[in-house]
Design a protein around this motif. Structure first.
Motif, PDB file in Angstrom:
ATOM      1  N   UNK A 106      51.749 -35.034  10.799  1.00  0.00           N
ATOM      2  CA  UNK A 106      52.522 -36.117  11.423  1.00  0.00           C
ATOM      3  C   UNK A 106      53.981 -35.967  11.012  1.00  0.00           C
ATOM      4  N   UNK A 107      54.837 -35.841  12.020  1.00  0.00           N
ATOM      5  CA  UNK A 107      56.274 -35.685  11.766  1.00  0.00           C
ATOM      6  C   UNK A 107      56.977 -37.016  12.023  1.00  0.00           C
ATOM      7  N   UNK A 108      57.768 -37.459  11.049  1.00  0.00           N
ATOM      8  CA  UNK A 108      58.522 -38.704  11.242  1.00  0.00           C
ATOM      9  C   UNK A 108      60.003 -38.403  11.022  1.00  0.00           C
ATOM     10  N   UNK A 109      60.762 -38.411  12.112  1.00  0.00           N
ATOM     11  CA  UNK A 109      62.195 -38.147  12.017  1.00  0.00           C
ATOM     12  C   UNK A 109      62.984 -39.405  12.347  1.00  0.00           C
ATOM     13  N   UNK A 110      64.268 -39.340  12.042  1.00  0.00           N
ATOM     14  CA  UNK A 110      65.130 -40.459  12.406  1.00  0.00           C
ATOM     15  C   UNK A 110      66.308 -40.565  11.472  1.00  0.00           C
ATOM     16  N   UNK A 111      67.140 -41.568  11.738  1.00  0.00           N
ATOM     17  CA  UNK A 111      68.342 -41.788  10.940  1.00  0.00           C
ATOM     18  C   UNK A 111      67.949 -42.273   9.547  1.00  0.00           C
ATOM     19  N   UNK A 112      68.920 -42.167   8.611  1.00  0.00           N
ATOM     20  CA  UNK A 112      68.593 -42.614   7.256  1.00  0.00           C
ATOM     21  C   UNK A 112      68.504 -44.137   7.205  1.00  0.00           C
ATOM     22  N   UNK A 113      67.703 -44.609   6.255  1.00  0.00           N
ATOM     23  CA  UNK A 113      67.496 -46.053   6.044  1.00  0.00           C
ATOM     24  C   UNK A 113      66.910 -46.783   7.256  1.00  0.00           C
ATOM     25  N   UNK A 114      66.073 -46.085   8.008  1.00  0.00           N
ATOM     26  CA  UNK A 114      65.383 -46.755   9.115  1.00  0.00           C
ATOM     27  C   UNK A 114      63.935 -47.060   8.722  1.00  0.00           C
ATOM     28  N   UNK A 115      63.592 -46.725   7.490  1.00  0.00           N
ATOM     29  CA  UNK A 115      62.238 -47.032   7.005  1.00  0.00           C
ATOM     30  C   UNK A 115      61.284 -45.854   7.084  1.00  0.00           C
ATOM     31  N   UNK A 116      61.833 -44.662   7.317  1.00  0.00           N
ATOM     32  CA  UNK A 116      60.972 -43.472   7.454  1.00  0.00           C
ATOM     33  C   UNK A 116      60.105 -43.231   6.221  1.00  0.00           C
ATOM     34  N   UNK A 117      60.776 -43.153   5.057  1.00  0.00           N
ATOM     35  CA  UNK A 117      60.021 -42.796   3.846  1.00  0.00           C
ATOM     36  C   UNK A 117      58.993 -43.850   3.473  1.00  0.00           C
ATOM     37  N   UNK A 118      59.403 -45.127   3.508  1.00  0.00           N
ATOM     38  CA  UNK A 118      58.445 -46.184   3.139  1.00  0.00           C
ATOM     39  C   UNK A 118      57.233 -46.143   4.056  1.00  0.00           C
ATOM     40  N   UNK A 119      57.488 -45.925   5.340  1.00  0.00           N
ATOM     41  CA  UNK A 119      56.394 -45.888   6.306  1.00  0.00           C
ATOM     42  C   UNK A 119      55.524 -44.647   6.088  1.00  0.00           C
ATOM     43  N   UNK A 120      56.189 -43.496   5.998  1.00  0.00           N
ATOM     44  CA  UNK A 120      55.458 -42.230   5.871  1.00  0.00           C
ATOM     45  C   UNK A 120      54.561 -42.233   4.630  1.00  0.00           C
ATOM     46  N   UNK A 121      55.125 -42.733   3.538  1.00  0.00           N
ATOM     47  CA  UNK A 121      54.387 -42.797   2.275  1.00  0.00           C
ATOM     48  C   UNK A 121      53.102 -43.604   2.423  1.00  0.00           C
ATOM     49  N   UNK A 122      53.216 -44.767   3.043  1.00  0.00           N
ATOM     50  CA  UNK A 122      52.050 -45.650   3.192  1.00  0.00           C
ATOM     51  C   UNK A 122      51.036 -45.095   4.183  1.00  0.00           C
ATOM     52  N   UNK A 123      51.536 -44.500   5.267  1.00  0.00           N
ATOM     53  CA  UNK A 123      50.620 -43.911   6.257  1.00  0.00           C
ATOM     54  C   UNK A 123      49.812 -42.796   5.583  1.00  0.00           C
ATOM     55  N   UNK A 124      50.512 -41.970   4.790  1.00  0.00           N
ATOM     56  CA  UNK A 124      49.838 -40.851   4.120  1.00  0.00           C
ATOM     57  C   UNK A 124      48.750 -41.382   3.192  1.00  0.00           C
ATOM     58  N   UNK A 125      49.066 -42.437   2.471  1.00  0.00           N
ATOM     59  CA  UNK A 125      48.093 -42.987   1.524  1.00  0.00           C
ATOM     60  C   UNK A 125      46.858 -43.494   2.268  1.00  0.00           C
ATOM     61  N   UNK A 126      47.117 -44.213   3.371  1.00  0.00           N
ATOM     62  CA  UNK A 126      46.021 -44.781   4.154  1.00  0.00           C
ATOM     63  C   UNK A 126      45.108 -43.704   4.737  1.00  0.00           C
ATOM     64  N   UNK A 127      45.723 -42.578   5.092  1.00  0.00           N
ATOM     65  CA  UNK A 127      44.945 -41.495   5.699  1.00  0.00           C
ATOM     66  C   UNK A 127      44.387 -40.519   4.668  1.00  0.00           C
ATOM     67  N   UNK A 128      44.853 -40.646   3.421  1.00  0.00           N
ATOM     68  CA  UNK A 128      44.457 -39.682   2.393  1.00  0.00           C
ATOM     69  C   UNK A 128      45.160 -38.347   2.610  1.00  0.00           C
ATOM     70  N   UNK A 129      46.366 -38.393   3.164  1.00  0.00           N
ATOM     71  CA  UNK A 129      47.147 -37.188   3.439  1.00  0.00           C
ATOM     72  C   UNK A 129      48.211 -36.999   2.361  1.00  0.00           C
ATOM     73  N   UNK A 130      48.836 -35.828   2.382  1.00  0.00           N
ATOM     74  CA  UNK A 130      49.946 -35.540   1.479  1.00  0.00           C
ATOM     75  C   UNK A 130      51.245 -36.037   2.122  1.00  0.00           C
ATOM     76  N   UNK A 131      52.039 -36.737   1.336  1.00  0.00           N
ATOM     77  CA  UNK A 131      53.337 -37.191   1.854  1.00  0.00           C
ATOM     78  C   UNK A 131      54.430 -36.264   1.338  1.00  0.00           C
ATOM     79  N   UNK A 132      55.278 -35.775   2.229  1.00  0.00           N
ATOM     80  CA  UNK A 132      56.403 -34.934   1.804  1.00  0.00           C
ATOM     81  C   UNK A 132      57.717 -35.516   2.324  1.00  0.00           C
TER      82      UNK A 132
END
Ligand code: DC
Length: 228
Positions: free
Chosen positions: A7-33
């Motif tokens: 899952x690729x999450x792109x966008x401008x800085x401070x739009x919530x990418x990292x917070x979202x990506x981190x939580x999605x990864x945890x929920x799916x049991x995926x690696x967050x980078x």
């Protein structure tokens, strides 16, 4: 669920990418980078070691000396970025690093090395990666791509809160100027500018909660993995 996707999450800085990506990864049991952390770590190394970031030859010479890895901090339940074996998670978030990171990440030689490492992390699938060029360059074949936006007011408030939580102060004016400057450099650079991939799903996060963003992407991921 047996099939893993990227899952690729792109966008401008401070739009919530990292917070979202981190939580999605945890929920799916995926690696967050957090690919931005890698560019930040390179920038931090160059600044700390007095390497002139405008001297591309010197930057290229320094690259093999920069080893980045991510380690999970069980106590804090979050990923920390390590540079040459040292935890630099907090150092790389300083405004000082933010002020130079777009210049450093515009250097093609730096991007080439980072992209190779990012692709290696995703080769077995099961990765949620956020950044600027993940859906366009790093994983053009990602099964799911998102592009996040938000208005400047919200982004400034979010970044200020994030810095305060780390015990760092910056004025709203300074933060806003930095966001605008980085948006400009990130979207106009020659190599891999920030653009929405044609097949990315756009999410404006100005008026939705973090929980909604996470659930939205999680639902897309469940539908996708169930359909393949
Ligand atoms: O996501 P962030 O704000 O921590 O990223 C810091 C900088 O790194 C950003 O201004 C541009 C650069 N970056 C990039 O060029 N490509 C990426 N995939 C991620 C970040």
């Amino acid at each position: 669920m047996n099939t893993k996707i990227n899952i690729a999450i792109d966008g401008y800085s401070a739009t919530g990418k990292s917070s979202t990506a981190k939580r999605v990864a945890k929920k799916l049991g995926y690696l967050y980078v957090d690919s931005g952390a890698m560019y930040r770590a390179v920038t931090f190394y160059l600044l700390e070691n007095g390497v002139d970031i405008h001297d591309v030859a010197k930057v290229v010479e320094a690259l093999p000396k920069i080893i980045i890895d991510f380690r999970y901090d069980h106590a804090e339940q979050r990923m920390h970025t390590f540079l040459n074996g040292e935890d630099v998670e907090d150092d790389i978030r300083q405004l000082h690093v933010s002020q130079w990171v777009s210049e450093v990440s515009a250097i093609s030689e730096v991007r080439k090395v980072m992209v190779q490492q990012q692709q290696a992390l995703g080769k077995n699938k099961g990765v949620v990666m956020d950044g600027r060029d993940i859906g366009t360059v790093v994983f053009p074949e990602a099964e799911l791509k998102f592009f996040m936006t938000a208005n400047y007011d919200i982004r400034t408030v979010r970044r200020k809160k994030e810095l305060l939580e780390k015990g760092k102060e910056a004025s709203e004016r300074e933060i806003l100027e930095n966001l605008k400057k980085r948006d400009h450099i990130d979207s106009t650079r020659e190599d891999s500018p920030l653009t929405k991939a044609a097949d990315a799903i756009e999410i404006d996060t100005s008026n939705i909660t973090l929980e909604d963003q996470v659930n939205l992407i999680y639902d897309y991921a469940m539908r996708k993995t169930n359909s393949i």
